[in-house]
Design an enzyme around this catalytic site. Sequence first.
Site, short mmCIF file in Angstrom:
data_model
loop_
_atom_site.label_atom_id
_atom_site.label_comp_id
_atom_site.label_asym_id
_atom_site.label_seq_id
_atom_site.Cartn_x
_atom_site.Cartn_y
_atom_site.Cartn_z
CG ASP A 1 43.80 32.48 34.19
OD1 ASP A 1 42.99 32.49 33.24
OD2 ASP A 1 44.85 33.15 34.18
CB SER A 2 45.50 30.11 30.70
OG SER A 2 45.36 31.52 30.72
CB CYS B 1 40.70 31.07 32.10
SG CYS B 1 41.44 31.20 30.47
CD GLU C 1 51.10 36.96 30.53
OE1 GLU C 1 52.10 36.41 30.06
OE2 GLU C 1 50.08 36.36 30.90
CB CYS D 1 40.77 39.03 28.23
SG CYS D 1 42.44 38.38 28.44
CG HIS E 1 46.11 39.19 30.96
ND1 HIS E 1 45.58 37.94 31.20
CD2 HIS E 1 47.46 39.02 30.95
CE1 HIS E 1 46.55 37.06 31.30
NE2 HIS E 1 47.71 37.68 31.16
#
Length: 285
Positions: free
Chosen positions: A12-13, A75, A165, A203, A205
């Site tokens: 993942d990023s 991702c 985040e 996504c 997140h």
Amino acid sequence: MPMPQPTIGVFDSGFGGLTVLRALLPLAPGTHFLYLGDTARLPYGAKSQTTISRYAVESSRFLEDHGCDHLVIACNTATALALPDIRDHVGIAVTGVIEPGARAAAEALARVSPGDHAGESGAVPAILVLATAATVQSHAYRDTCAALGLRAYEKACPLLVPLVEEGWTDHPVLRDVLRIYLREALEEMRAVGLRAEAVLLGCTHYPLIADAIRQALRELGSDAEVVDSAAATARTVAATLPVAATTGPATFACYATDSVEKFARLGSVFLQRNIPEVHLLDLGG
Ligand code: DGL
């Protein structure tokens, strides 16, 4: 002779793909996972296809060189923009998050709107995909849903990754932002004759704010089902594992390209368990 332990690379990023690893661990006993978060170069969601592809191919090669026999591109942005390039540059099986996510959304749509009929409003049942700007611009979800015979409407939600985040997963600002994005998306869909029956979290997140997304939808009068592409991907990958290998707990090791301390701290929120050790990795600029 005992079967070799399957080793799966998860890329993942940054931290977000840990939601995919979290879903995978209980489904893959006896498997070792190598997780690579390219934290030095995140976010990918606002970058160009060329850059995302270069970064994703470098990380994928690292995981292949370190003994992985299967690669999960956890991702959404990297899957949307770089999956063919990654497959061209590695010699192992590669699973992205988009196809499993789209299939899970299709199943949800079939449950709530069997027959794909326009309702009394005349609107056609469709999938609302929430994702980063780069994923939306690629139209990877729209095209994958179209191949399944379904309509999808993609909405970029660039403020959600930084809010998650920041740890603002249960915060008035998050609720306001969600209400704005979702109201816009539902209105935009109505304007083109679509009705959101499933909302796909496109996504990494977003699984952390799935409850807040559901609540905002209900407040806006939508009873659309929320579908998690991380969970769908984990089920797809687990189905490929050899049955004979499925004993003992799954294990994992983490690599990050920036602060290992930050990765362990923030990552444990995404993984919902302690991350005892993170290896620092330099993949260049
Ligand atoms: N992992 C990315 C995704 O799933 C979100 C974070 C980023 O933009 O790098 O699209």
